[in-house]
Structure formats: C-alpha cells, structure tokens
Design a protein around this motif. Structure first.
Motif, PDB file in Angstrom:
ATOM      1  N   ARG A 279       0.839  -1.219   0.000  1.00 37.27           N
ATOM      2  CA  ARG A 279       0.000   0.000   0.000  1.00 37.27           C
ATOM      3  C   ARG A 279       0.867   1.259   0.000  1.00 37.27           C
ATOM      4  NH1 ARG A 279      -2.819  -2.671   3.853  1.00 37.27           N
ATOM      5  NH2 ARG A 279      -2.046  -1.328   5.524  1.00 37.27           N
TER       6      ARG A 279
ATOM      7  N   GLU B 146       2.006   2.176  -3.428  1.00 31.62           N
ATOM      8  CA  GLU B 146       1.006   2.199  -4.507  1.00 31.62           C
ATOM      9  C   GLU B 146       1.337   3.309  -5.504  1.00 31.62           C
ATOM     10  OE1 GLU B 146      -3.025   2.574  -3.082  1.00 31.62           O
ATOM     11  OE2 GLU B 146      -3.010   0.466  -2.475  1.00 31.62           O
TER      12      GLU B 146
ATOM     13  N   HIS C 203       5.598   2.122  -9.921  1.00 36.69           N
ATOM     14  CA  HIS C 203       5.651   0.932 -10.766  1.00 36.69           C
ATOM     15  C   HIS C 203       7.074   0.462 -10.939  1.00 36.69           C
ATOM     16  CE1 HIS C 203       1.427   0.795 -11.577  1.00 36.69           C
ATOM     17  NE2 HIS C 203       1.451   2.096 -11.734  1.00 36.69           N
TER      18      HIS C 203
ATOM     19  N   GLN D 148       4.242  -5.813  -3.684  1.00 34.84           N
ATOM     20  CA  GLN D 148       3.171  -5.550  -4.656  1.00 34.84           C
ATOM     21  C   GLN D 148       2.814  -6.813  -5.437  1.00 34.84           C
ATOM     22  OE1 GLN D 148       4.410  -2.350  -7.209  1.00 34.84           O
ATOM     23  NE2 GLN D 148       4.126  -0.786  -5.640  1.00 34.84           N
TER      24      GLN D 148
ATOM     25  N   TRP E  79      -0.618  -9.436  -4.934  1.00 36.17           N
ATOM     26  CA  TRP E  79      -1.534  -9.613  -6.073  1.00 36.17           C
ATOM     27  C   TRP E  79      -1.711 -11.104  -6.364  1.00 36.17           C
ATOM     28  CZ3 TRP E  79      -1.499 -12.046 -10.748  1.00 36.17           C
ATOM     29  CH2 TRP E  79      -2.587 -11.769 -11.592  1.00 36.17           C
TER      30      TRP E  79
END
Lengths: 96, 382
Positions: A88, A91, A94, B287, B291
C-alpha cells in the motif's frame, strides 16, 4: 536430572534454551552467524535484539571475548511489517 | 591445516562439502575443503531453499530427479543428528501468458520422458492446489508433487559432518589467494593461512567461481548476479507448494517452519558481487506477491537479504575438467539452482575426479560445450 539451563530461554522467537545454545557451542559452532544458521537463533521477529547479547556472553564464557567475535549482521526491515502495508505504501510506484 | 592434500575443494557451500563427502566415501579421504568464511555463508545459505525437478533441459532434469531421491533418504544416509527438513509439498508453476504456457507444455513433455509425473492444470485445477492463488489472467499451470523445500544450512551441515567423520578436513576462514601450476597442471593452492601442495583442485566457489578460475589462468563464462529474497514471520500452514511465476519473475513458498520465503529475479540486474538488499526489491516483492497470493498481505516481513547466482550463458552448470589445465575441475555456474542439484553434483564430480564411470553423462555439460556450441538454454530460471 534437574538442569536449570533447560529452563532459561535465550531466544524467545525460536524457543531456544541456554542448554541448547551451550550444546551447539560445545559442538563447535563458534560465531553468531554459525549459531544463527544452525538453530535459527536471532532469525525470528525480534531479529536477535533479545538473544544476541546473551549468545555473545556465552561465546565469551568459552574463551571468545566479545571484542574478537565476528559481529552478526542486522538485516532490514528494522521492525516486522506486513506485506500489505509495504504494498500500500508503494502504490502508484511501478517497478520494472 | 594440512600442508598437502590429494584433493583441495575451494568453497564451503553445499556443493563443495557434498563433493568432499562423495570423494571420501569412494576411498579418497585426503581431502581439504577451503572456505573463506563459514560453511554455507555464500549462495547456499542465501538461497530460496527450493527443490525443483520441473526443468526444461535434459541435464537439469536428470540431475534434479536423481537429487530428489537422495534428499528423500539423506537424514539416514548421512546419519545426520538433526533434520534436513525436506518437505515435498510440490511446485506449482503458473503461466499468465500464452507464450509461457506453450513453453510449459514443451517442458512437461520432456519431463515426462524422464519419468516425472507432472500434471498440466487449468486455472480451476490450479486453484484446487493453491486455493488462495489469484487466477485472473492465468492461462494454465503445471504441478509436480515431489518437488519441495529443504533446509540448506542443515544439508550443508549434514554433508560436512559426514565428510569429517571420513577424514575430510574443512578449513573455514581460509581464503584462497592463488593456484600454482607447472607445465599445464595444478601443483598447489595458496591461501592466507599458508600453501598446500596438491595435484587436484575443485572450483566450487559459486559466485566467485570465475575469480578462482582466473587464478588458474582459465576463462570461464560464469558471472555473479545478485538476487534478492525475504522471509516472513512463521504462521500456521496455509500453502503446501512453492508457487513460481516466470511472468512475474517470482517464487514464494511456505517452509515447514511456517515462514514464507519469497524472491524476485530482476531482468535489469547487472553482473556484480554486491549482495546489498534494496527497498525497491521490498516494494516490488510486496506488490507482486500480494496480487498473486492475496492472503499474504497480513503476514509480516522479518528479514530481507541477497545472494549471488553464478550465471552461465545457458543457465546450466559447468561440471568437469578442462584440457587447458590438468587437475583443475569445476562445479560452477549453477545459475540459481545449485542447492537442489548438490546431491548429484557431489556424486558426479567425485566419480569424474576418481576416473570412475559417471552416473549421468556429465561430459555434456563440461566447459567445452561453449566452444562446441552445444548449449542447453534452460528456459525455466527466475
């Protein structure tokens, strides 16, 4: 036979007693890193913050002064943190 | 430390001690293992602890299949006083692209030729095996139950103890500084603790394998590459198999201890000896894994670190000697799967060094294959 070393906890995360640590030292595991890798001592959620000085004292008692002990490594993160919180917190970032 | 030895093994990782043990077991007991730090301090002790047979090339497949059989009885065979913690919870390899799925189907047909009972799964079947797997976009998966996990520290410890009982000497905190040659053959090894006369050297130095080969004047196409990894707090068992996604460059397994070990490959990683851990890895790992396996979001990371893969151009190890230098043998270039192949590496290298018939055709993966152009091109490395 009663052995008080079996009742003294050195590593709370992995339930290792003073007797466990002494036995490994007697078997020839003579550094923080070697003890850690054979027993997981210092690999739990506290990351050795509790057990490390206690283990160092035991190594000293078999003739390896703390000043001559190879220091172990503290690895990140400094405190346990959930994978969800890390995800989180990053976020929108990338990664490749 | 002894002043001479029949065989000097450079590297106290799992492969070095396995080779030393297998030599001694075959009667060659004057063996000295040199390790610059402590046993398993390099790649072995930093690895993901996975044991996989689902490979895409012949030699990786055959070596891993035979190694698993050896892991199965290792506690007894090595008379180990602890437990190597071998768990065969399987590996589920997941494909999120059509190209990945096509490669898996090719791999499975080869794997079946060598007797591996690998299951091709549709997304629903994959979810039966790992119920918390995110199947959004999943094309298919392959599953092999006899793959799994093993404790690298304990396997190394088990081989080291068994080797010592047979007379092998292991000298830790001893760094090799040179290899002495004369008229095209090895005659000695220099270390920071003194010189050793020997006519047989085994390079099992992992990420430092090319540096050791350089000391002997041999160029090998092996380079170190950092790979990062983390471990969580232990929790109740929720995931049997290793889950591995080549699309995400990711693997994640729950150990018998309860912790999850997971890592990522970074396709942009440059060759180098650094094993510094980075926050970028931690973020990307979190991340991707939350997922792929959503319930893991509530589990805490306790530690992250890095280690070195010793990469070759075809991601297949280099085993054997070289006509360039008599007495110089190599077990290097494992490209991230040295731990799981170690039991067979030990046997094959011992057989090769002692001039015995080898259990598998290791001449196929010698150093000469690069000059011959007979590469293996393993497709399945994270």
């Amino acid at each position: 036979m009663y052995d008080k070393d079996r009742e003294i906890i050195i590593c709370r995360c992995e339930d290792l007693t003073l007797a466990d640590i002494k036995e490994l030292i007697n078997k020839g595991y003579r550094s923080l890193d070697e003890l850690r890798r054979i027993s997981r001592c210092g690999m739990g959620p506290c990351q050795g913050r509790t057990c490390r000085p206690l283990v160092q004292r035991e190594l000293q008692s078999v003739g390896i002064p703390v000043k001559d002990q190879i220091p172990g490594i503290f690895r990140p993160p400094s405190k346990p943190i959930t994978l969800g919180a890390i995800a989180r917190g990053s976020e929108g970032v990338h990664h490749a | 430390m002894r002043k001479s030895a029949e065989v000097v093994v450079i590297g106290g990782g799992v492969n070095g001690v396995a080779i030393a043990y297998e030599l001694a077991k075959r009667g060659c007991k004057d063996v000295l293992v040199l390790e610059k730090e402590y046993l398993a301090s390099g790649a072995t002790g930093r690895c993901g602890a996975g044991v996989r047979q689902q490979w895409g090339t012949e030699m990786n497949l055959r070596m891993s299949i035979d190694s698993v059989k050896l892991f199965e009885t290792m506690n007894q065979d090595l008379e180990y006083d602890k437990d190597i913690e071998f768990k065969q919870g399987g590996y589920l390899l997941v494909a999120y692209t059509e190209a990945g799925w096509d490669q898996f189907k090719k791999n499975v047909s080869l794997q079946r030729q060598y007797g591996l009972d690998v299951k091709l799964c549709n997304p629903a079947e994959a979810r039966e095996i790992v119920p918390h797997l995110n199947t959004e976009g999943l094309v298919g998966a392959t599953f092999n139950q006899t793959d799994g996990h093993c404790n690298p520290f304990h396997v190394t410890d088990a081989y080291a103890k068994a080797a010592r009982r047979l007379g092998v000497e292991i000298s830790t905190y001893t760094e090799v500084t040179g290899i002495v040659t004369e008229k095209g053959r090895v005659i000695g090894v220099r270390t920071d603790k003194g010189d050793i006369a020997t006519t047989t050297v085994v390079n099992a130095a992992g990420g430092h394998g090319a540096i050791i080969a350089q000391m002997a004047g041999i160029d090998i196409p092996v380079y170190p590459e950092r790979h990062q990894i983390l471990v969580t707090e232990p929790v109740a068992p929720i995931q049997g198999p290793m889950v591995m996604s080549f699309h995400h460059h990711l693997y994640c397994q729950q150990t018998p201890h309860g912790s999850f070990i997971m890592g990522l490959g970074d396709p942009t990683e440059k060759p180098g000896l650094s094993h510094r851990a980075t926050w970028q890895f931690l973020e990307e790992m979190a991340q991707k894994v939350t997922w792929l396996l959503p319930p893991l979001k509530d589990i805490r990371v306790v530690r992250q670190w890095a280690g070195l893969y010793d990469m070759t151009p075809d991601r297949t190890p280099i085993l054997g000697g070289t006509p360039e230098l008599a007495g110089f043998h190599m077990a290097v270039g494992f490209s991230g799967h040295g731990f799981m192949l170690a039991p067979m590496t030990g046997i094959l290298m011992a057989e090769h060094i002692l001039g015995l018939p080898t259990s598998l055709p290791i001449e196929k993966i010698d150093l000469g294959r690069f000059a011959r152009g007979e590469l293996f091109h393993e497709p399945s490395v994270v």
